[in-house]
Design an enzyme around this catalytic site. Structure first.
Site, short mmCIF file in Angstrom:
data_model
loop_
_atom_site.label_atom_id
_atom_site.label_comp_id
_atom_site.label_asym_id
_atom_site.label_seq_id
_atom_site.Cartn_x
_atom_site.Cartn_y
_atom_site.Cartn_z
N HIS A 60 -8.39 6.29 9.81
CA HIS A 60 -8.00 7.67 10.16
C HIS A 60 -8.20 8.61 8.97
O HIS A 60 -8.76 9.70 9.10
CB HIS A 60 -6.51 7.72 10.56
N HIS A 107 -6.33 0.11 9.05
CA HIS A 107 -6.25 0.98 10.23
C HIS A 107 -6.03 2.44 9.83
O HIS A 107 -6.77 3.34 10.26
CB HIS A 107 -5.10 0.50 11.13
N GLU A 108 -5.01 2.67 9.00
CA GLU A 108 -4.70 4.04 8.60
C GLU A 108 -5.78 4.62 7.69
O GLU A 108 -6.03 5.82 7.72
CB GLU A 108 -3.34 4.09 7.90
#
Length: 377
Positions: free
Chosen positions: A29, A25-26
């Site tokens: 980003h 997920h990170e």
């Protein structure tokens, strides 16, 4: 009978599920931010005290923290882990200011924020597609295995072994296709094409109705034919077909989750069914004991849920940021700092309340409250 995974196995399985999903997920980003020219100051897996940390050549501090319940990427110009803009970014030197998150266009910021949830969804599709390619995709043929007594199917004369070819002219390829049509049309006479002993014939059948009532007094009538499937087969899946199968399965999981959430909101299902980190940890251990395929499938389910939840328009979550950026794009100016501050405080209160609720539910599912009531009594 399968033995209990034990505390250590449960903890390790939980970390093995949550850790990679948070990282993915990170990383979504982070990669899109780098592509947009934003400098990341911190990339953290977990919260709280650092267990390990290092700084790369770009100046990003990579850290592993003690509480593996999430993570964050702090970009230049952020005031904290919630990506609130630091007013001091305007005082940065021009070169540094150009690499800060607030300096980017609203569309670039939206892309950076949306990348996290969407890469979780893509990761789930990858896992589900890989499992389908390895083990085959489960297919339940539209052949009736059993007919419930007194049901609409029994009244219509349907029998075990009958194959549903089509309903309303729509081809039925999987047993689940029957429910998707019938459940929305209670008591409605629909044209069926049925195959029995090699011969096909048409018949009009009206499904029965199951009545449900929600907490607001709304009445729901759900169509019920009263048939069960015969067998589930594993159909081979090729490498080109795997992403399609994985995507379809991810859509089915998301649809089921949305339906369940709607039923909880309207009161047709109890709030106690909502689970949190403790429940996820418990199921992680059980999935690990069942083997690699079950564990990977569970990881895909959690990845879908992580992506979906983060897209909800709640301040503090990615969806909340996207909501405010959409307003900014529409009105061509940022939302006022006062409104943002109020929204973030409200979002934090909501998230903490939900965390408390699901923790209470988790402890209740482990029998804690019953044990306490017996001790007090």
């Amino acid at each position: 009978m399968m033995s209990s995974p034990g505390f250590l196995m449960t903890v390790l399985a939980f970390i093995a599920v949550i850790g990679p999903l948070v990282f993915v997920h990170e990383m979504g980003h982070y990669l899109v931010a780098r592509w947009c020219g934003v400098r990341a100051e911190v990339f953290s897996i977990g919260f709280g005290p650092e267990i390990a940390a290092w700084v790369d050549r770009r100046g990003t501090r990579w850290r592993i923290a003690a509480l593996p319940l999430g993570g964050y990427v702090k970009f230049a110009g952020d005031m904290g882990v919630a990506s609130q803009t630091d007013p001091a970014w305007l005082a940065l030197p021009a070169a540094e200011r150009a690499q800060s998150f607030p300096a980017k266009s609203v569309w670039q910021r939206m892309a950076i924020v949306a990348a996290g949830p969407f890469i979780n969804l893509a990761f789930a599709v990858l896992i589900l597609g890989g499992l389908a390619m390895t083990y085959g995709a489960p297919v339940s043929e539209p052949v009736i295995g059993r007919v419930a007594a007194g049901s609409a199917a029994e009244k219509a004369g349907l029998k075990p072994g009958d194959r549903i070819i089509s309903i309303m002219g729509r081809q039925i390829d999987d047993f689940r296709d029957i429910s998707s049509i019938v459940s929305l049309r209670p008591d409605e006479l629909l044209p069926y094409e049925i195959e029995r002993n090699g011969s096909r014939f048409g018949q009009d059948i009206a499904a029965g109705a199951r009545i449900e009532k929600d907490r607001f007094g709304n009445i729901y009538r759900i169509g019920l034919l009263g048939v069960g499937s015969s067998t589930v087969k594993l159909q081979p899946v090729g490498i080109l077909e795997a992403p399609v199968v994985g995507f379809k399965q991810a859509v089915d999981v998301t649809r089921t989750g949305l339906d369940g959430m709607g039923q909880i909101i309207t009161g047709r299902r109890p709030v106690t069914e909502m689970g949190g980190p403790l429940k996820i940890a418990d199921i992680s251990g059980q999935a690990a004991m069942m083997g690699g395929a079950s564990f990977l499938f569970f990881m895909a389910l959690i990845s879908i849920n992580l992506g979906f939840i983060n897209l909800l328009p709640i301040p503090m979550l990615d969806g909340g940021h996207l909501f405010f950026y959409a307003i900014e794009a529409a009105q061509r100016r940022p939302v006022s700092p006062q409104v943002m501050e109020w929204a973030y405080r409200s979002g934090m209160a909501l998230l903490l309340s939900l965390m408390l609720l699901v923790t209470i539910n988790d402890l209740g599912s482990f029998g804690l409250w019953k044990s306490l009531s017996r001790l007090i009594g």
